[in-house]
Scaffold this active site. Structure first.
Site, PDB file in Angstrom:
ATOM      1  N   GLN A  79       0.829  -1.202   0.000  1.00  0.00           N
ATOM      2  CA  GLN A  79       0.000   0.000   0.000  1.00  0.00           C
ATOM      3  C   GLN A  79       0.867   1.256   0.000  1.00  0.00           C
ATOM      4  O   GLN A  79       1.635   1.486   0.941  1.00  0.00           O
ATOM      5  CB  GLN A  79      -0.908  -0.013   1.234  1.00  0.00           C
ATOM      6  N   GLY A  80       0.754   2.071  -1.028  1.00  0.00           N
ATOM      7  CA  GLY A  80       1.514   3.317  -1.123  1.00  0.00           C
ATOM      8  C   GLY A  80       0.670   4.512  -0.736  1.00  0.00           C
ATOM      9  O   GLY A  80       0.162   5.231  -1.612  1.00  0.00           O
ATOM     10  N   TYR A  81       0.502   4.727   0.554  1.00  0.00           N
ATOM     11  CA  TYR A  81      -0.307   5.849   1.044  1.00  0.00           C
ATOM     12  C   TYR A  81       0.569   6.884   1.762  1.00  0.00           C
ATOM     13  O   TYR A  81       0.778   7.983   1.282  1.00  0.00           O
ATOM     14  CB  TYR A  81      -1.395   5.338   1.994  1.00  0.00           C
ATOM     15  N   SER A  82       1.086   6.530   2.948  1.00  0.00           N
ATOM     16  CA  SER A  82       1.770   7.504   3.797  1.00  0.00           C
ATOM     17  C   SER A  82       3.039   8.044   3.152  1.00  0.00           C
ATOM     18  O   SER A  82       3.741   7.343   2.421  1.00  0.00           O
ATOM     19  CB  SER A  82       2.140   6.870   5.142  1.00  0.00           C
TER      20      SER A  82
ATOM     21  N   GLU B  97     -10.267  -1.663   5.820  1.00  0.00           N
ATOM     22  CA  GLU B  97      -9.037  -1.939   6.563  1.00  0.00           C
ATOM     23  C   GLU B  97      -9.267  -1.827   8.061  1.00  0.00           C
ATOM     24  O   GLU B  97      -8.803  -2.664   8.834  1.00  0.00           O
ATOM     25  CB  GLU B  97      -7.940  -0.968   6.133  1.00  0.00           C
TER      26      GLU B  97
ATOM     27  N   SER C 240      -4.528   6.658  12.686  1.00  0.00           N
ATOM     28  CA  SER C 240      -4.271   6.685  14.122  1.00  0.00           C
ATOM     29  C   SER C 240      -5.579   6.764  14.914  1.00  0.00           C
ATOM     30  O   SER C 240      -6.591   7.292  14.437  1.00  0.00           O
ATOM     31  CB  SER C 240      -3.378   7.879  14.484  1.00  0.00           C
TER      32      SER C 240
END
Length: 386
Positions: A126-129, A244, A371
């Site tokens: 997953q390329g998110y943050s 998720e 978070s």
């Protein structure tokens, strides 16, 4: 809400239990018993075995390769999987990008990518943050410029779990730098073997390598790898994150961890205060029961055709807090046995010997997947109108 399983559901559970006991590799069950994480070859071997049985993509509709189970059957399957000592499947393909592709993808994308996910052949990340776009994900800066027949991607992702394992990445990129933050984001599928991609390891306090930094330098991505339309990335990301956060609650795996904790206490040497330990286990069991009943409401809503709502944020908050409490209890109850860092030197009880690594790993569970502070804001807005 009826908490009694039907006769048919009980028979289904027995079938799953028998299959799990027969098919889980011994090395996998031993790793799980110690709270460790499998290596890539071990994880993929297990997932391919599930895929061959048709039980890897259990949440998918039948038309896309799923078994067509109800939400209750999926719950029972996950419970028996965990209690048999099998790790959860890697979520990035099955629970995240798979539903995105069959919901938003083209017919060509479904045909190309879904079979490899359902069989366990293709691993995803997953390329998110990004370094300055974590909780404020809409601030991401990784850029995808549209050329004649491809996008040119430049930028950086961070905290990318299993990027060093992955064949593919689903990635949020900025395709319109002049639009408002959320409106200029798109969703791309990127082959991790493409020239210009560099993966750098991040070693965490638990001693494992599961996180990475990923750098993109003039990476060419075919236009056909855009899911949906340009600018739809934020809509897709919100859809994906709801799925998720529900799975992150980890009810089934918490049941297994609690069972292992009881066993460790029973087997522990005399100098463990077993009466105090059992009292603490009872407190944790009550919390797990409350979490499970909340999860049952989600299961019931899904069986009735109602979509996930803000309750996914509540499950994520309580589920991850409970995972941390349980891992902390193992370390504290183990006492001197929990001070062993070199797992080859067993002292007293192996489960306690390995507990610090699990404790250290789970310090992150209230952060990843959005978070818990952000999830509380979601609940405040969606439920309380604040």
């Amino acid at each position: 809400m009826n908490l009694q399983f039907t006769q048919e559901e009980q028979e289904f559970q027995k079938t799953i239990r028998a299959w799990m006991r027969k098919n889980i590799p011994e090395e996998i069950s031993r790793i799980s018993a110690l709270g460790e994480m499998p290596e890539k070859s071990q994880q993929q071997r297990w997932e391919k075995r599930l895929g061959k049985q048709g039980w890897l993509a259990v949440t998918w509709p039948e038309q896309y390769g799923g078994p067509g189970w109800t939400a209750t059957q999926r719950y029972l399957f996950d419970l028996e999987r965990a209690m048999a000592g099998a790790p959860p499947v890697s979520p990035f393909g099955v629970a995240m990008v798979g539903p995105v592709i069959y919901t938003f993808g083209s017919a060509q994308q479904k045909e190309r990518w879904l079979p490899g996910i359902a069989s366990g052949e293709t691993l995803w990340c997953q390329g998110y943050s990004e370094p300055n776009a974590g909780s404020d994900l809409a601030s991401l800066k990784t850029r995808a410029e549209r050329k004649r027949d491809h996008y040119l991607v430049n930028g950086q992702k961070i905290w990318t779990t299993q990027a060093h394992w992955a064949d593919m990445m689903f990635c949020l990129v900025r395709t319109d730098p002049d639009a408002k933050k959320q409106q200029g984001i798109s969703f791309l599928l990127i082959d991790m073997n493409t020239p210009g991609i560099e993966v750098r390891p991040i070693y965490t306090i638990d001693g494992h390598h599961h996180l990475n930094e990923v750098y993109f330098t003039d990476v060419k991505v075919p236009l056909d790898n855009l899911v949906g339309k340009e600018g739809m990335g934020w809509t897709i990301a919100k859809f994906l994150l709801t799925h998720e956060r529900t799975t992150i609650a980890g009810v089934a795996d918490s049941h297994y961890a609690l069972a292992r904790m009881k066993m460790a206490i029973d087997e522990a040497p005399y100098y463990i205060d077993k009466q105090q330990a059992r009292r603490r286990v009872a407190e944790l069991e009550v919390e797990l029961m409350a979490l499970e009943y909340t999860n049952f409401r989600t299961v019931a809503a899904t069986d009735e055709g109602r979509p996930f709502g803000p309750e996914s944020s509540g499950l994520k908050i309580k589920g991850t807090e409970l995972q941390q409490k349980m891992s902390q209890a193992m370390v504290e109850m183990g006492g001197l046995m929990s001070l062993v860092w070199d797992s080859s030197s067993a002292v007293g009880n192996e489960s306690f010997n390995h507990s610090p690594r699990r404790y250290n790993f789970l310090r992150a569970c209230t952060i990843y997947g959005g978070s818990n502070e952000i999830q509380k804001n979601v609940l405040a807005k969606m439920l309380l109108g604040l």
